[in-house]
Design a protein around this motif. Structure first.
Motif, PDB file in Angstrom:
ATOM      1  N   UNK A 170      -4.925  13.043 -17.765  1.00 25.31           N
ATOM      2  CA  UNK A 170      -3.658  13.018 -17.008  1.00 25.31           C
ATOM      3  C   UNK A 170      -3.531  11.780 -16.119  1.00 25.31           C
ATOM      4  N   UNK A 171      -4.643  11.280 -15.607  1.00 29.23           N
ATOM      5  CA  UNK A 171      -4.585  10.100 -14.739  1.00 29.23           C
ATOM      6  C   UNK A 171      -4.292   8.807 -15.501  1.00 29.23           C
ATOM      7  N   UNK A 172      -4.234   8.883 -16.826  1.00 28.33           N
ATOM      8  CA  UNK A 172      -3.813   7.726 -17.620  1.00 28.33           C
ATOM      9  C   UNK A 172      -2.291   7.615 -17.696  1.00 28.33           C
ATOM     10  N   UNK A 173      -1.584   8.603 -17.174  1.00 21.25           N
ATOM     11  CA  UNK A 173      -0.125   8.586 -17.179  1.00 21.25           C
ATOM     12  C   UNK A 173       0.399   7.389 -16.396  1.00 21.25           C
ATOM     13  N   UNK A 174       1.233   6.583 -17.051  1.00 20.85           N
ATOM     14  CA  UNK A 174       1.765   5.367 -16.443  1.00 20.85           C
ATOM     15  C   UNK A 174       2.709   4.684 -17.424  1.00 20.85           C
ATOM     16  N   UNK A 175       3.389   3.664 -16.934  1.00 24.50           N
ATOM     17  CA  UNK A 175       4.085   2.740 -17.817  1.00 24.50           C
ATOM     18  C   UNK A 175       3.096   1.639 -18.176  1.00 24.50           C
ATOM     19  N   UNK A 176       2.944   1.393 -19.454  1.00 22.21           N
ATOM     20  CA  UNK A 176       2.000   0.395 -19.950  1.00 22.21           C
ATOM     21  C   UNK A 176       2.751  -0.863 -20.366  1.00 22.21           C
ATOM     22  N   UNK A 177       2.253  -2.000 -19.883  1.00 29.16           N
ATOM     23  CA  UNK A 177       2.897  -3.278 -20.134  1.00 29.16           C
ATOM     24  C   UNK A 177       1.942  -4.208 -20.874  1.00 29.16           C
ATOM     25  N   UNK A 178       2.508  -4.993 -21.753  1.00 33.39           N
ATOM     26  CA  UNK A 178       1.766  -6.028 -22.460  1.00 33.39           C
ATOM     27  C   UNK A 178       2.057  -7.371 -21.777  1.00 33.39           C
ATOM     28  N   UNK A 179       1.026  -8.198 -21.680  1.00 35.17           N
ATOM     29  CA  UNK A 179       1.148  -9.521 -21.071  1.00 35.17           C
ATOM     30  C   UNK A 179       0.477 -10.546 -21.976  1.00 35.17           C
ATOM     31  N   UNK A 180       1.151 -11.673 -22.171  1.00 34.70           N
ATOM     32  CA  UNK A 180       0.555 -12.792 -22.903  1.00 34.70           C
ATOM     33  C   UNK A 180       0.483 -13.981 -21.964  1.00 34.70           C
ATOM     34  N   UNK A 181      -0.654 -14.644 -21.924  1.00 36.69           N
ATOM     35  CA  UNK A 181      -0.844 -15.715 -20.953  1.00 36.69           C
ATOM     36  C   UNK A 181      -1.588 -16.892 -21.566  1.00 36.69           C
ATOM     37  N   UNK A 182      -1.227 -18.100 -21.093  1.00 38.64           N
ATOM     38  CA  UNK A 182      -1.925 -19.308 -21.531  1.00 38.64           C
ATOM     39  C   UNK A 182      -1.562 -20.446 -20.593  1.00 38.64           C
ATOM     40  N   UNK A 183      -2.577 -21.068 -20.021  1.00 37.03           N
ATOM     41  CA  UNK A 183      -2.421 -22.286 -19.210  1.00 37.03           C
ATOM     42  C   UNK A 183      -1.337 -22.135 -18.145  1.00 37.03           C
ATOM     43  N   UNK A 184      -1.404 -21.071 -17.388  1.00 32.87           N
ATOM     44  CA  UNK A 184      -0.481 -20.861 -16.285  1.00 32.87           C
ATOM     45  C   UNK A 184       0.855 -20.259 -16.650  1.00 32.87           C
ATOM     46  N   UNK A 185       1.117 -20.123 -17.922  1.00 30.82           N
ATOM     47  CA  UNK A 185       2.346 -19.473 -18.378  1.00 30.82           C
ATOM     48  C   UNK A 185       2.026 -18.045 -18.760  1.00 30.82           C
ATOM     49  N   UNK A 186       2.939 -17.125 -18.442  1.00 32.21           N
ATOM     50  CA  UNK A 186       2.759 -15.756 -18.879  1.00 32.21           C
ATOM     51  C   UNK A 186       4.103 -15.111 -19.167  1.00 32.21           C
ATOM     52  N   UNK A 187       4.035 -14.101 -20.001  1.00 31.25           N
ATOM     53  CA  UNK A 187       5.233 -13.341 -20.368  1.00 31.25           C
ATOM     54  C   UNK A 187       4.881 -11.869 -20.387  1.00 31.25           C
ATOM     55  N   UNK A 188       5.868 -11.025 -20.032  1.00 32.70           N
ATOM     56  CA  UNK A 188       5.670  -9.575 -19.982  1.00 32.70           C
ATOM     57  C   UNK A 188       6.622  -8.877 -20.929  1.00 32.70           C
ATOM     58  N   UNK A 189       6.166  -7.766 -21.468  1.00 36.03           N
ATOM     59  CA  UNK A 189       7.052  -6.896 -22.206  1.00 36.03           C
ATOM     60  C   UNK A 189       7.783  -5.964 -21.259  1.00 36.03           C
ATOM     61  N   UNK A 190       8.616  -5.100 -21.832  1.00 35.17           N
ATOM     62  CA  UNK A 190       9.462  -4.223 -21.010  1.00 35.17           C
ATOM     63  C   UNK A 190       8.751  -2.951 -20.596  1.00 35.17           C
ATOM     64  N   UNK A 191       7.614  -2.664 -21.220  1.00 34.10           N
ATOM     65  CA  UNK A 191       6.837  -1.483 -20.870  1.00 34.10           C
ATOM     66  C   UNK A 191       7.133  -0.296 -21.761  1.00 34.10           C
ATOM     67  N   UNK A 192       6.139   0.566 -21.893  1.00 34.40           N
ATOM     68  CA  UNK A 192       6.296   1.805 -22.649  1.00 34.40           C
ATOM     69  C   UNK A 192       5.616   2.930 -21.877  1.00 34.40           C
ATOM     70  N   UNK A 193       6.292   4.066 -21.788  1.00 31.80           N
ATOM     71  CA  UNK A 193       5.796   5.184 -20.988  1.00 31.80           C
ATOM     72  C   UNK A 193       4.744   5.978 -21.747  1.00 31.80           C
ATOM     73  N   UNK A 194       3.639   6.244 -21.078  1.00 31.55           N
ATOM     74  CA  UNK A 194       2.610   7.138 -21.600  1.00 31.55           C
ATOM     75  C   UNK A 194       2.459   8.286 -20.615  1.00 31.55           C
ATOM     76  N   UNK A 195       2.614   9.509 -21.110  1.00 31.92           N
ATOM     77  CA  UNK A 195       2.485  10.690 -20.271  1.00 31.92           C
ATOM     78  C   UNK A 195       1.447  11.616 -20.893  1.00 31.92           C
ATOM     79  N   UNK A 196       0.437  11.958 -20.111  1.00 29.96           N
ATOM     80  CA  UNK A 196      -0.639  12.822 -20.580  1.00 29.96           C
ATOM     81  C   UNK A 196      -0.551  14.134 -19.808  1.00 29.96           C
ATOM     82  N   UNK A 197      -0.327  15.215 -20.520  1.00 30.56           N
ATOM     83  CA  UNK A 197      -0.213  16.527 -19.879  1.00 30.56           C
ATOM     84  C   UNK A 197      -1.567  17.227 -19.838  1.00 30.56           C
ATOM     85  N   UNK A 198      -1.761  18.012 -18.801  1.00 32.37           N
ATOM     86  CA  UNK A 198      -3.050  18.713 -18.633  1.00 32.37           C
ATOM     87  C   UNK A 198      -3.032  20.079 -19.291  1.00 32.37           C
TER      88      UNK A 198
END
Length: 115
Positions: free
Chosen positions: A87-115
């Motif tokens: 359950x503590x893994x519940x969060x919005x998960x984001x992908x990041x790509x980075x190189x030489x000071x440049x980075x980009x983010x995705x919009x995120x995807x929701x992960x919900x873990x029920x107990x």
């Protein structure tokens, strides 16, 4: 410039598995380091796992042994295999790509873990 799109999130019971995907466009994906981050409500965004352009990986202590990061440069895609979810893994998960000071983010995807 890198555009990132995450997919694969959803609702899962504790102990279950999900695989997140991060697909890149607009660049030579293989030269970027990729990180998966997550942000739970009321908490700061944290690094979950990362993989370098050479394939070296590192993980947050909280997910070691349960999550696996990988990449398929031919498909311009990085993955986060998440097993034994809690359950503590519940969060919005984001992908990041980075190189030489440049980075980009995705919009995120929701992960919900029920107990």
């Amino acid at each position: 410039q890198v555009q990132l799109v995450e997919s694969g999130g959803g609702l899962v019971q504790a102990g279950g598995s999900l695989r997140l995907s991060c697909t890149a466009s607009g660049t030579i994906f293989s030269i970027y380091a990729v990180g998966w981050y997550r942000q739970a409500p009321g908490k700061q965004r944290e690094l979950v796992a990362a993989i370098t352009s050479g394939g070296s990986t590192n993980y947050a202590d909280s997910v070691k042994g349960r999550f696996t990061i990988s990449r398929d440069n031919a498909k311009n895609t990085a993955y986060l295999q998440m097993d034994s979810l809690k359950p503590e893994d519940t969060a919005v998960y984001y992908c990041n790509a980075a190189r030489l000071g440049y980075e980009s983010w995705g919009q995120g995807t929701q992960v919900t873990v029920s107990s």
